[in-house]
Design an enzyme around this catalytic site. Sequence first.
Site, PDB file in Angstrom:
ATOM      1  CG  ASP A   1      32.279 -13.232  23.078  1.00 53.64           C
ATOM      2  OD1 ASP A   1      32.127 -14.020  24.158  1.00 53.64           O
ATOM      3  OD2 ASP A   1      31.729 -12.115  23.076  1.00 53.64           O
TER       4      ASP A   1
ATOM      5  CE  LYS B   1      23.525 -15.493  25.690  1.00 52.51           C
ATOM      6  NZ  LYS B   1      22.907 -14.553  25.717  1.00 52.51           N
TER       7      LYS B   1
ATOM      8  CD1 TRP C   1      25.480  -8.641  22.237  1.00 52.97           C
ATOM      9  CD2 TRP C   1      27.540  -8.676  23.527  1.00 52.97           C
ATOM     10  NE1 TRP C   1      25.194  -8.950  23.746  1.00 52.97           N
ATOM     11  CE2 TRP C   1      26.490  -8.649  24.315  1.00 52.97           C
ATOM     12  CE3 TRP C   1      28.782  -8.971  23.648  1.00 52.97           C
ATOM     13  CZ2 TRP C   1      26.867  -8.571  25.535  1.00 52.97           C
ATOM     14  CZ3 TRP C   1      28.962  -8.874  25.426  1.00 52.97           C
ATOM     15  CH2 TRP C   1      27.946  -8.994  26.134  1.00 52.97           C
TER      16      TRP C   1
END
Length: 391
Positions: free
Chosen positions: A207, A242, A127
Amino acid sequence: MLDRLEPQAPDALLALIRLYAADPRADKIDLGVGVYRTEDGATPVFAAVKAAEQVLVDTQDSKSYLGPEGDMGMVAALMPYIFGADPTMGGRIQGMQTPGGTGAVRLALALAQKAGVKRVHMGVPSWPNHAQILADLGMELAPFDHANADGSANLDAVLAAINGAAADEAVLLHACCHNPTGIDYTAGQWARIADSFAASSTFPIIDAAYQGLGHGLEADGAGMREVLAKVPEAFIAYSCDKNFGQYRDRVGAFYVLAKEAGALDTAFSNANALARAAWSMPPDHGGAVVRIVLGDAGMTKAWLAELDDMRARMRGVRDALAAAGTAGRIDLTPLASQNGLFAMLPVTKDEVAKLREDHAIYMAASGRINIAGLTHANLPKFIAALAAVTG
Ligand code: LMR
């Protein structure tokens, strides 16, 4: 004074949102920023979230300050889903709320830095904001290849990073639904990774931004839990943006695994001070919503069902892409065994630009696509355009 500033390019991924919105073509396709979309191209508010928001409207009697740690009810309610049947691992895990998963990553890295970590090993591509946060903190990034050319995760590279890391270095891993490749470690690979962390005493930072979007909440957390079971200390950055669809409400949490409760208290006295200096306290609304959903059996059931539907739809899109075989020179078959919102296509920047200009298809310049931007209706157009541009 302002003349001393150099202009900065806008964040490429976020810039795509504007470009897409300004495109008048009716058949445009947005495969850019990572938000889930339905078969109709919508990103609706979860029914369970709406129900919890109604409860908040009806019952919330104050918007007075909480503290830098935010809504600790939400932080605790998430823990069984993340950490399993013994959610505190015998009193060794504690957490606090953060503004989104980004806030959690920022806090994890800033606290690691405060504890003396100077360099972070990370599989690339990753990311893009991981590298930006490291650079902003003045920490060094030590990249290794996340994936092999055949679309599998590069186990040798991650093991070398873990085994070779110095005492002032950490290794950052994605728990599941790797962003941007969709390529996750297998259960067997996670076992080897966990053993390497245990043997090397390298510090893990995990993460977890997409739990539930790959193979389900339980399966998506299994690799991370395998690591946590074998190490004395770790940081976990968590996002509900999300899996609760609360993107703009910025709902995240930062968890610490420590050797014992005293070490946790010290870690969080530092984390609270860092949070206070950065954002003072996280926004409350989305965190309160998560707490209310998880505290109500009916809402929890509705939430889990919505998450199942999202996952099933993305699996369907992946299977349809893989069934197409190839488009031009792009082999789409590996996408079926990858997970989550994203996949990387080996396209050039010029091809990405051509897809945008000639076909109104928007994707990151890296070749990352958001799987959820594809539907049964637009999939044939996407495959044809990809074939035309890369053929
Ligand atoms: C993404 O990668 O598209 C998302 O995580 C959104 C973001 O903040 O970049």
